[in-house]
Design a protein around this motif. Structure first.
Motif, PDB file in Angstrom:
ATOM      1  N   ARG A 187      89.194  50.689  29.392  1.00 50.30           N
ATOM      2  CA  ARG A 187      88.023  50.053  28.781  1.00 50.30           C
ATOM      3  C   ARG A 187      87.175  49.331  29.827  1.00 50.30           C
ATOM      4  O   ARG A 187      85.946  49.395  29.804  1.00 50.30           O
ATOM      5  CB  ARG A 187      88.458  49.073  27.691  1.00 50.30           C
ATOM      6  N   VAL A 188      87.847  48.639  30.738  1.00 50.11           N
ATOM      7  CA  VAL A 188      87.111  47.937  31.790  1.00 50.11           C
ATOM      8  C   VAL A 188      86.353  48.930  32.666  1.00 50.11           C
ATOM      9  O   VAL A 188      85.179  48.708  33.020  1.00 50.11           O
ATOM     10  CB  VAL A 188      88.079  47.071  32.622  1.00 50.11           C
ATOM     11  N   ALA A 189      87.006  50.038  33.038  1.00 51.31           N
ATOM     12  CA  ALA A 189      86.331  51.040  33.867  1.00 51.31           C
ATOM     13  C   ALA A 189      85.177  51.689  33.120  1.00 51.31           C
ATOM     14  O   ALA A 189      84.105  51.946  33.699  1.00 51.31           O
ATOM     15  CB  ALA A 189      87.339  52.102  34.318  1.00 51.31           C
ATOM     16  N   ARG A 190      85.355  51.950  31.819  1.00 53.62           N
ATOM     17  CA  ARG A 190      84.277  52.554  31.036  1.00 53.62           C
ATOM     18  C   ARG A 190      83.084  51.604  30.907  1.00 53.62           C
ATOM     19  O   ARG A 190      81.915  52.015  31.010  1.00 53.62           O
ATOM     20  CB  ARG A 190      84.795  52.945  29.658  1.00 53.62           C
ATOM     21  N   ASN A 191      83.365  50.326  30.701  1.00 55.22           N
ATOM     22  CA  ASN A 191      82.273  49.357  30.617  1.00 55.22           C
ATOM     23  C   ASN A 191      81.533  49.226  31.955  1.00 55.22           C
ATOM     24  O   ASN A 191      80.305  49.108  31.993  1.00 55.22           O
ATOM     25  CB  ASN A 191      82.813  47.988  30.189  1.00 55.22           C
ATOM     26  N   GLU A 192      82.283  49.265  33.045  1.00 50.34           N
ATOM     27  CA  GLU A 192      81.645  49.187  34.361  1.00 50.34           C
ATOM     28  C   GLU A 192      80.794  50.427  34.617  1.00 50.34           C
ATOM     29  O   GLU A 192      79.686  50.332  35.185  1.00 50.34           O
ATOM     30  CB  GLU A 192      82.708  49.043  35.449  1.00 50.34           C
ATOM     31  N   LEU A 193      81.276  51.590  34.202  1.00 50.63           N
ATOM     32  CA  LEU A 193      80.495  52.812  34.373  1.00 50.63           C
ATOM     33  C   LEU A 193      79.217  52.759  33.541  1.00 50.63           C
ATOM     34  O   LEU A 193      78.132  53.140  34.010  1.00 50.63           O
ATOM     35  CB  LEU A 193      81.337  54.031  33.983  1.00 50.63           C
ATOM     36  N   ASN A 194      79.312  52.273  32.305  1.00 55.62           N
ATOM     37  CA  ASN A 194      78.117  52.140  31.476  1.00 55.62           C
ATOM     38  C   ASN A 194      77.129  51.144  32.086  1.00 55.62           C
ATOM     39  O   ASN A 194      75.907  51.336  32.004  1.00 55.62           O
ATOM     40  CB  ASN A 194      78.502  51.708  30.062  1.00 55.62           C
ATOM     41  N   ARG A 195      77.661  50.081  32.680  1.00 54.15           N
ATOM     42  CA  ARG A 195      76.771  49.106  33.311  1.00 54.15           C
ATOM     43  C   ARG A 195      76.016  49.732  34.484  1.00 54.15           C
ATOM     44  O   ARG A 195      74.805  49.543  34.647  1.00 54.15           O
ATOM     45  CB  ARG A 195      77.573  47.902  33.790  1.00 54.15           C
ATOM     46  N   LEU A 196      76.719  50.506  35.316  1.00 54.62           N
ATOM     47  CA  LEU A 196      76.065  51.167  36.436  1.00 54.62           C
ATOM     48  C   LEU A 196      75.056  52.211  35.959  1.00 54.62           C
ATOM     49  O   LEU A 196      73.993  52.393  36.567  1.00 54.62           O
ATOM     50  CB  LEU A 196      77.118  51.822  37.344  1.00 54.62           C
ATOM     51  N   ARG A 197      75.365  52.892  34.859  1.00 46.28           N
ATOM     52  CA  ARG A 197      74.409  53.857  34.318  1.00 46.28           C
ATOM     53  C   ARG A 197      73.136  53.166  33.840  1.00 46.28           C
ATOM     54  O   ARG A 197      72.022  53.657  34.066  1.00 46.28           O
ATOM     55  CB  ARG A 197      75.050  54.625  33.163  1.00 46.28           C
ATOM     56  N   ASN A 198      73.295  52.041  33.178  1.00 43.11           N
ATOM     57  CA  ASN A 198      72.113  51.299  32.724  1.00 43.11           C
ATOM     58  C   ASN A 198      71.288  50.829  33.915  1.00 43.11           C
ATOM     59  O   ASN A 198      70.052  50.884  33.885  1.00 43.11           O
ATOM     60  CB  ASN A 198      72.533  50.100  31.867  1.00 43.11           C
ATOM     61  N   LEU A 199      71.964  50.361  34.969  1.00 46.62           N
ATOM     62  CA  LEU A 199      71.226  49.932  36.155  1.00 46.62           C
ATOM     63  C   LEU A 199      70.501  51.090  36.805  1.00 46.62           C
ATOM     64  O   LEU A 199      69.341  50.968  37.224  1.00 46.62           O
ATOM     65  CB  LEU A 199      72.178  49.276  37.154  1.00 46.62           C
ATOM     66  N   ALA A 200      71.161  52.244  36.897  1.00 44.98           N
ATOM     67  CA  ALA A 200      70.513  53.412  37.496  1.00 44.98           C
ATOM     68  C   ALA A 200      69.353  53.896  36.632  1.00 44.98           C
ATOM     69  O   ALA A 200      68.310  54.297  37.147  1.00 44.98           O
ATOM     70  CB  ALA A 200      71.538  54.537  37.683  1.00 44.98           C
ATOM     71  N   ARG A 201      69.502  53.843  35.292  1.00 46.50           N
ATOM     72  CA  ARG A 201      68.415  54.254  34.406  1.00 46.50           C
ATOM     73  C   ARG A 201      67.229  53.317  34.543  1.00 46.50           C
ATOM     74  O   ARG A 201      66.071  53.746  34.566  1.00 46.50           O
ATOM     75  CB  ARG A 201      68.912  54.282  32.967  1.00 46.50           C
ATOM     76  N   ALA A 202      67.508  52.019  34.643  1.00 46.10           N
ATOM     77  CA  ALA A 202      66.418  51.054  34.830  1.00 46.10           C
ATOM     78  C   ALA A 202      65.748  51.256  36.185  1.00 46.10           C
ATOM     79  O   ALA A 202      64.532  51.120  36.310  1.00 46.10           O
ATOM     80  CB  ALA A 202      66.943  49.622  34.705  1.00 46.10           C
ATOM     81  N   HIS A 203      66.552  51.599  37.205  1.00 48.49           N
ATOM     82  CA  HIS A 203      65.973  51.829  38.538  1.00 48.49           C
ATOM     83  C   HIS A 203      65.098  53.078  38.538  1.00 48.49           C
ATOM     84  O   HIS A 203      64.026  53.090  39.146  1.00 48.49           O
ATOM     85  CB  HIS A 203      67.095  51.971  39.556  1.00 48.49           C
ATOM     86  N   ARG A 204      65.528  54.133  37.850  1.00 48.84           N
ATOM     87  CA  ARG A 204      64.715  55.345  37.768  1.00 48.84           C
ATOM     88  C   ARG A 204      63.444  55.097  36.990  1.00 48.84           C
ATOM     89  O   ARG A 204      62.390  55.643  37.302  1.00 48.84           O
ATOM     90  CB  ARG A 204      65.515  56.477  37.124  1.00 48.84           C
TER      91      ARG A 204
END
Length: 362
Positions: A187-204
């Motif tokens: 769960r912790v790894a999945r939440n961290e992956l979702n957080r990085l995806r949101n950051l990358a989406r915001a950066h794009r």
């Protein structure tokens, strides 16, 4: 030694006093508009146009005198405000400024809105509204109020409990505590992956060039890992200035846009440069001849001619391509078909031979 007359001394003292009063007394036809909250004074009196024409010592002296008189009026109005001693009886005298009336513009542009996350987009699409929950809930086991989420939350961490229930259909020999710890890590790894995806989406969304998507597998190359680390670093409010650096990372903190950080001139900056810019604008507005950028005009004309030539060539190519695409008819076939359609049917002789014609049924 010549004797000094009392009348001369008194006359000199009166002249000095009158000069002091003249230095703090300013007369204006129209009263100035004051905004003491912003320390602003607006002078509606028109200056003498004849003295402001041209550039010379007379013009500079007039402008300095006008600025000095307006400043004196503003300071005199500030002395009429209620004042108090800051820091005790020996402190400086501080005036209590009223609320400002003029709305001044921002020095920096307003920050851009944060792009919505994937969950926010889904909630907006489905009409899900956020319900505010209290941060504290009652814990029946501990008999006290605890946080709803996070460390020492209500109900405790299931992986740290002294008793674990074996679910139905599970292997009775399986270690349930190890299973709970493994699920928590996932769960912790999945939440961290979702957080990085949101950051990358915001950066794009914020950058002009779309970036490559992040791969959820563990096979990222060096460039992708460097990009993810930079996106995660600039996600903080300080743009990663206070974050620990990696061993081979540059000492200069990265910018949010990936390029050079924009710099804006302060409001109270180089007054000489600002004065020259304003004078240049006024000079252009007052000149009868319009300001023309020859290089820009020539480039615009060249681009327009190239666009017209390209459009004309495109039309010619399409017309030629249409003529080539038409199916050319063969003269023999077309003649037979047209002749068979247009010529009337010839009558057969009465003596009829053994022709290949069909017989008509009676």
């Amino acid at each position: 030694m010549a004797a000094v007359r009392v009348e001369a001394v008194l006359a000199a003292a009166e002249e000095q006093e009158a000069e002091k009063r003249r230095s703090i007394t300013v007369e204006k036809e129209l009263e100035l508009e004051y905004d003491l909250g912003n320390l602003l004074a607006v002078d509606r009196n028109p200056p003498p146009a004849a003295a402001l024409r041209g550039a010379g010592p007379r013009r500079e002296a007039l402008l300095r005198a006008l600025a000095r008189d307006n400043t004196q009026l503003l300071v005199s109005r500030l002395w009429e405000l209620p004042a108090e001693r800051a820091g005790g009886a020996g402190g400086p005298l501080v005036a209590q400024l009223p609320e400002p009336t003029f709305r001044l513009p921002r020095e920096k542009p307003p920050p851009k809105p944060r792009p919505p996350t994937r969950w926010e987009q889904f909630a907006r699409l489905k009409g899900i509204r956020r319900k505010k929950k209290t941060s504290l809930v009652w814990d029946e086991q501990a008999k006290e109020w605890r946080r709803r989420w996070g460390y020492r939350r209500a109900g405790g961490d299931p992986s740290r409990a002294w008793l674990a229930e074996v679910p139905a259909g599970a292997d009775p020999e399986e270690d349930q505590f190890a299973r709970l710890r493994r699920e928590k890590r996932e769960r912790v790894a999945r939440n961290e992956l979702n957080r990085l995806r949101n950051l990358a989406r915001a950066h794009r969304a914020g950058s002009a060039v779309p970036a490559a998507p992040l791969h959820p597998t563990g096979h990222q190359d060096r460039d992708e890992l460097r990009r993810v680390a930079r996106v995660a670093r600039v996600s903080t409010a300080s743009l990663g200035r206070f974050q620990p650096r990696l061993p081979k990372e540059s000492a200069e903190p990265p910018s949010r846009s990936g390029g050079k950080k924009r710099r804006f001139e302060p409001l109270l900056g180089n007054l000489a440069a600002e004065r020259s810019r304003q004078l240049e604008v006024l000079r252009d507005m007052g000149s009868k001849k319009p300001v023309l950028d020859i290089t820009r005009a020539v480039n615009k004309q060249l681009r327009q001619e190239e666009a017209e030539a390209a459009a004309a060539n495109k039309g010619k190519k399409q017309s030629k391509r249409g003529k080539r695409g038409r199916r050319q008819q063969r003269p023999g076939r077309s003649g037979k078909k047209s002749g068979a359609r247009r010529q009337p049917q010839q009558q057969k002789p009465a003596g009829g031979g053994t022709g290949g014609g069909r017989r008509k049924k009676a």
